[in-house]
Scaffold this active site. Structure first.
Site, PDB file in Angstrom:
ATOM      1  N   ARG A  62     -47.874   8.720  -6.479  1.00 41.38           N
ATOM      2  CA  ARG A  62     -47.952  10.317  -5.378  1.00 41.38           C
ATOM      3  C   ARG A  62     -46.085  10.887  -5.949  1.00 41.38           C
ATOM      4  O   ARG A  62     -46.379  12.299  -5.696  1.00 41.38           O
ATOM      5  CB  ARG A  62     -47.946  10.059  -4.219  1.00 41.38           C
ATOM      6  CG  ARG A  62     -49.728   9.640  -3.799  1.00 41.38           C
ATOM      7  CD  ARG A  62     -50.331   9.868  -2.535  1.00 41.38           C
ATOM      8  NE  ARG A  62     -49.637   8.781  -1.837  1.00 41.38           N
ATOM      9  CZ  ARG A  62     -49.625   7.647  -2.102  1.00 41.38           C
ATOM     10  NH1 ARG A  62     -51.213   7.073  -2.935  1.00 41.38           N
ATOM     11  NH2 ARG A  62     -49.423   6.448  -1.620  1.00 41.38           N
ATOM     12  N   GLU A  99     -42.945  -7.482   3.311  1.00 43.69           N
ATOM     13  CA  GLU A  99     -43.283  -8.400   4.927  1.00 43.69           C
ATOM     14  C   GLU A  99     -44.589 -10.152   4.012  1.00 43.69           C
ATOM     15  O   GLU A  99     -43.739 -10.642   4.830  1.00 43.69           O
ATOM     16  CB  GLU A  99     -44.392  -7.640   5.562  1.00 43.69           C
ATOM     17  CG  GLU A  99     -44.170  -8.399   6.846  1.00 43.69           C
ATOM     18  CD  GLU A  99     -45.640  -6.967   7.706  1.00 43.69           C
ATOM     19  OE1 GLU A  99     -45.695  -6.238   7.547  1.00 43.69           O
ATOM     20  OE2 GLU A  99     -45.533  -7.928   8.364  1.00 43.69           O
TER      21      GLU A  99
HETATM   22  P1  AMP Z   1     -42.228   1.400   1.778  1.00 43.26           P
HETATM   23  O1  AMP Z   1     -41.585  -0.096   0.348  1.00 43.26           O
HETATM   24  O2  AMP Z   1     -42.645   0.729   2.899  1.00 43.26           O
HETATM   25  O3  AMP Z   1     -41.161   2.303   2.078  1.00 43.26           O
HETATM   26  O4  AMP Z   1     -43.098   1.826   1.066  1.00 43.26           O
HETATM   27  C1  AMP Z   1     -43.796   2.982   0.336  1.00 43.26           C
HETATM   28  C2  AMP Z   1     -44.461   3.470  -0.449  1.00 43.26           C
HETATM   29  O5  AMP Z   1     -45.901   2.976  -0.121  1.00 43.26           O
HETATM   30  C3  AMP Z   1     -44.866   4.754  -0.969  1.00 43.26           C
HETATM   31  O6  AMP Z   1     -44.684   4.377  -2.290  1.00 43.26           O
HETATM   32  C4  AMP Z   1     -45.770   5.199  -0.282  1.00 43.26           C
HETATM   33  O7  AMP Z   1     -46.457   6.348  -1.249  1.00 43.26           O
HETATM   34  C5  AMP Z   1     -46.421   4.207  -0.118  1.00 43.26           C
HETATM   35  N1  AMP Z   1     -46.676   4.227   1.665  1.00 43.26           N
HETATM   36  C6  AMP Z   1     -46.508   2.867   3.069  1.00 43.26           C
HETATM   37  N2  AMP Z   1     -47.203   2.847   3.251  1.00 43.26           N
HETATM   38  C7  AMP Z   1     -48.065   4.227   3.749  1.00 43.26           C
HETATM   39  C8  AMP Z   1     -48.717   4.944   4.525  1.00 43.26           C
HETATM   40  N3  AMP Z   1     -48.672   5.169   5.518  1.00 43.26           N
HETATM   41  N4  AMP Z   1     -49.143   5.840   3.797  1.00 43.26           N
HETATM   42  C9  AMP Z   1     -49.143   6.729   2.404  1.00 43.26           C
HETATM   43  N5  AMP Z   1     -48.785   5.768   2.165  1.00 43.26           N
HETATM   44  C10 AMP Z   1     -48.103   5.511   1.915  1.00 43.26           C
END
Ligand code: AMP
Length: 172
Positions: A62, A99
């Site tokens: 996205r 995680e």
């Molecule tokens: P992080 O590495 O944990 O910050 O996760 C970010 C990535 O995972 C981004 O590319 C988001 O599109 C996706 N992502 C993580 N959690 C969500 C969520 N609750 N809803 C939508 N996309 C998420």
């Protein structure tokens, strides 16, 4: 209504996707409504302000949509960061921890070429993906100006893991 609230109304909560316990923030209603998509690009461009980057980096998948729209608005180039095995040319890879286990991201070796980069994604959660992207950009010789997210899940404190300035539009 406040412009941020107009966008917030177009984000759909999908419980237990892609796995139990995750509340997925679905941006497809926002993308599907022309005035909202344009407003979102307007607000992202406002956050960039006068400090225009030379290149927008979008994170699969996205981040491609919002990043490419923003790059077009700013009149600068766009470079994709993808999951391993998707990009056709020579790649550099960054492995990062989740995680449970690890994940990896790749960029073309010649994508950054010393440029000042702005990293864009739809959502900041734990910050692992964004942090790995910045390391990848720097390894390839780029300078990271900062990050821009449409959504930030503040309670996950991803921002505290990032070593470059981060901005977001809609916070939960
Ligand atoms: P992080 O590495 O944990 O910050 O996760 C970010 C990535 O995972 C981004 O590319 C988001 O599109 C996706 N992502 C993580 N959690 C969500 C969520 N609750 N809803 C939508 N996309 C998420």
């Amino acid at each position: 209504m406040d412009r941020i609230e107009l966008l917030r109304e177009r984000i759909r909560d999908v419980p237990d996707f892609p796995k139990p316990g995750i509340l997925f923030k679905d941006v497809t209603p926002l993308l599907g409504h022309g005035p909202s998509f344009r407003l979102c690009t307007d607000l992202l461009a406002e956050k960039v302000g006068a400090n225009k980057p030379e290149l927008v980096i979008g994170i699969e998948s996205r981040g491609f949509i919002f990043g490419a729209a923003l790059a077009d608005r700013l009149g600068v180039g766009f470079a994709p960061v993808r999951k391993p095995g998707k990009l056709p040319f020579k790649c550099s890879r960054e492995i990062y921890s989740l995680e449970y286990g690890t994940d990896a991201l790749e960029m073309h070796e010649d994508a950054v070429d010393g440029k000042r980069c702005l990293i864009v994604d739809d959502l900041l959660a734990t910050g692992g993906t964004a942090g790995a992207t910045a390391r990848l950009v720097e390894r390839l010789g780029g300078k990271v100006d900062g990050y821009l997210f449409v959504i930030e899940l503040e309670f996950l404190k991803g921002r505290s893991k990032l070593t470059h300035p981060a901005q977001s539009l809609i916070r939960y």
